[in-house]
Design a protein around this motif. Structure first.
Motif, PDB file in Angstrom:
ATOM      1  N   HIS A   1      25.610  21.306 -32.105  1.00  0.00           N
ATOM      2  CA  HIS A   1      26.456  21.578 -30.869  1.00  0.00           C
ATOM      3  C   HIS A   1      25.792  22.921 -30.203  1.00  0.00           C
ATOM      4  O   HIS A   1      25.851  23.171 -29.052  1.00  0.00           O
ATOM      5  CB  HIS A   1      28.075  21.698 -31.151  1.00  0.00           C
ATOM      6  N   ALA A   2      25.589  23.786 -31.045  1.00  0.00           N
ATOM      7  CA  ALA A   2      24.801  25.028 -30.667  1.00  0.00           C
ATOM      8  C   ALA A   2      23.641  24.694 -29.765  1.00  0.00           C
ATOM      9  O   ALA A   2      23.587  25.375 -28.717  1.00  0.00           O
ATOM     10  CB  ALA A   2      24.640  26.024 -31.793  1.00  0.00           C
ATOM     11  N   GLU A   3      22.652  24.142 -30.383  1.00  0.00           N
ATOM     12  CA  GLU A   3      21.641  23.567 -29.448  1.00  0.00           C
ATOM     13  C   GLU A   3      21.997  22.925 -28.274  1.00  0.00           C
ATOM     14  O   GLU A   3      21.212  23.089 -27.311  1.00  0.00           O
ATOM     15  CB  GLU A   3      20.796  22.621 -30.438  1.00  0.00           C
ATOM     16  N   ASP A   4      22.888  21.953 -28.423  1.00  0.00           N
ATOM     17  CA  ASP A   4      23.242  21.256 -27.001  1.00  0.00           C
ATOM     18  C   ASP A   4      24.024  22.167 -25.935  1.00  0.00           C
ATOM     19  O   ASP A   4      23.525  21.995 -24.677  1.00  0.00           O
ATOM     20  CB  ASP A   4      24.275  20.213 -27.535  1.00  0.00           C
TER      21      ASP A   4
ATOM     22  N   GLY B   1      23.129  24.462 -20.925  1.00  0.00           N
ATOM     23  CA  GLY B   1      23.780  25.363 -20.211  1.00  0.00           C
ATOM     24  C   GLY B   1      25.108  25.239 -20.068  1.00  0.00           C
ATOM     25  O   GLY B   1      25.816  25.450 -18.834  1.00  0.00           O
ATOM     26  N   TYR B   2      25.819  25.158 -21.172  1.00  0.00           N
ATOM     27  CA  TYR B   2      27.612  24.891 -20.896  1.00  0.00           C
ATOM     28  C   TYR B   2      27.874  25.451 -22.187  1.00  0.00           C
ATOM     29  O   TYR B   2      27.305  25.897 -23.075  1.00  0.00           O
ATOM     30  CB  TYR B   2      28.078  23.405 -20.913  1.00  0.00           C
ATOM     31  N   PHE B   3      29.295  25.847 -21.990  1.00  0.00           N
ATOM     32  CA  PHE B   3      30.108  26.303 -23.341  1.00  0.00           C
ATOM     33  C   PHE B   3      31.281  25.867 -23.276  1.00  0.00           C
ATOM     34  O   PHE B   3      32.388  25.967 -22.473  1.00  0.00           O
ATOM     35  CB  PHE B   3      30.201  27.905 -23.237  1.00  0.00           C
TER      36      PHE B   3
ATOM     37  N   HIS C   1      34.158  23.328 -26.029  1.00  0.00           N
ATOM     38  CA  HIS C   1      34.470  22.652 -27.477  1.00  0.00           C
ATOM     39  C   HIS C   1      34.139  21.134 -27.392  1.00  0.00           C
ATOM     40  O   HIS C   1      33.793  20.344 -28.132  1.00  0.00           O
ATOM     41  CB  HIS C   1      35.695  22.808 -27.928  1.00  0.00           C
ATOM     42  N   THR C   2      34.130  20.652 -25.983  1.00  0.00           N
ATOM     43  CA  THR C   2      33.833  19.356 -25.537  1.00  0.00           C
ATOM     44  C   THR C   2      32.316  19.188 -25.045  1.00  0.00           C
ATOM     45  O   THR C   2      32.079  19.643 -24.447  1.00  0.00           O
ATOM     46  CB  THR C   2      34.873  18.659 -24.794  1.00  0.00           C
ATOM     47  N   SER C   3      31.588  18.241 -25.767  1.00  0.00           N
ATOM     48  CA  SER C   3      30.473  17.896 -25.367  1.00  0.00           C
ATOM     49  C   SER C   3      30.288  17.408 -24.086  1.00  0.00           C
ATOM     50  O   SER C   3      31.291  16.914 -23.433  1.00  0.00           O
ATOM     51  CB  SER C   3      29.574  17.055 -26.265  1.00  0.00           C
ATOM     52  N   GLN C   4      29.313  17.584 -23.165  1.00  0.00           N
ATOM     53  CA  GLN C   4      29.084  16.982 -21.812  1.00  0.00           C
ATOM     54  C   GLN C   4      29.577  15.431 -21.978  1.00  0.00           C
ATOM     55  O   GLN C   4      29.670  14.912 -20.840  1.00  0.00           O
ATOM     56  CB  GLN C   4      27.923  17.459 -21.280  1.00  0.00           C
ATOM     57  N   ASP C   5      29.302  14.806 -23.029  1.00  0.00           N
ATOM     58  CA  ASP C   5      29.349  13.544 -23.122  1.00  0.00           C
ATOM     59  C   ASP C   5      30.689  12.930 -23.590  1.00  0.00           C
ATOM     60  O   ASP C   5      31.071  11.779 -23.543  1.00  0.00           O
ATOM     61  CB  ASP C   5      28.505  12.509 -23.954  1.00  0.00           C
ATOM     62  N   GLY C   6      31.635  14.115 -23.515  1.00  0.00           N
ATOM     63  CA  GLY C   6      33.020  13.857 -23.850  1.00  0.00           C
ATOM     64  C   GLY C   6      33.554  13.828 -25.380  1.00  0.00           C
ATOM     65  O   GLY C   6      34.520  13.877 -25.689  1.00  0.00           O
ATOM     66  N   ARG C   7      32.481  14.025 -26.161  1.00  0.00           N
ATOM     67  CA  ARG C   7      32.787  14.337 -27.664  1.00  0.00           C
ATOM     68  C   ARG C   7      33.684  15.255 -28.098  1.00  0.00           C
ATOM     69  O   ARG C   7      33.011  16.448 -27.589  1.00  0.00           O
ATOM     70  CB  ARG C   7      31.512  13.970 -28.621  1.00  0.00           C
TER      71      ARG C   7
END
Length: 157
Positions: free
Chosen positions: A69-72, A77-79, A81-87
């Motif tokens: 998650h830190a790498e993603d 370029g986002y910050f 708790h929810t990944s950009q794919d919604g996870r």
């Protein structure tokens, strides 16, 4: 002026922390020194001992989840708790192979040292609650380009 961001995710009713390296990310900080991640692990357990709590165990699957998650976040370029794919953090943790109960996640951005990020988290009621949660017993920590992630979980004893 340095802008520091903190975010918190408390998940009630779930429980499990883990930390370690399963070949997919994150160092193995089972008590070892030598990296900023391992220093956060040491400082977290120092805070827990001072509060009369048992130290967290390091779980490699939680560390893999935190590191990914830190790498993603750093690479895209986002910050959040929810990944950009919604996870959610719990989905990412289970996908990383964690076989117990995910409990919560702390994230921070911009802090340059383990001591600084821990000071920020311990100054925030929600983040502090995750670090000192009596229902959690495992942790994993990730770091990439000053994006810090802690994932907490509970394994039945």
């Amino acid at each position: 002026m340095r802008v520091l961001l903190l975010a918190l995710s408390l998940v009630l009713g779930l429980g499990a922390l883990g930390c370690g390296d399963g070949g997919g990310g994150g160092p193995d900080c089972g008590g070892e020194e030598g990296s900023e991640v391992c220093e956060v692990f040491r400082l977290v357990n120092e805070e827990r001992r001072a509060a009369g709590l048992e130290p967290y165990a390091w779980n490699r699957h939680l560390a893999i989840s935190a590191q990914r998650h830190a790498e993603d976040m750093a690479e895209n370029g986002y910050f959040s708790h929810t990944s950009q794919d919604g996870r959610s953090f719990s989905q990412r943790t289970l996908e990383a192979g964690y076989d117990a109960s995910p409990r919560g996640e702390n994230i921070a951005q911009g802090y340059r040292t383990a001591a600084d990020v821990m000071e920020g988290w311990m100054s925030s009621d929600g983040h502090r609650a995750n670090i000192l949660a009596g229902g959690s017993n495992e942790i994993g920590i990730g770091l990439r380009d000053f994006h810090w992630v802690q994932v907490f979980g509970t394994r039945a004893e």
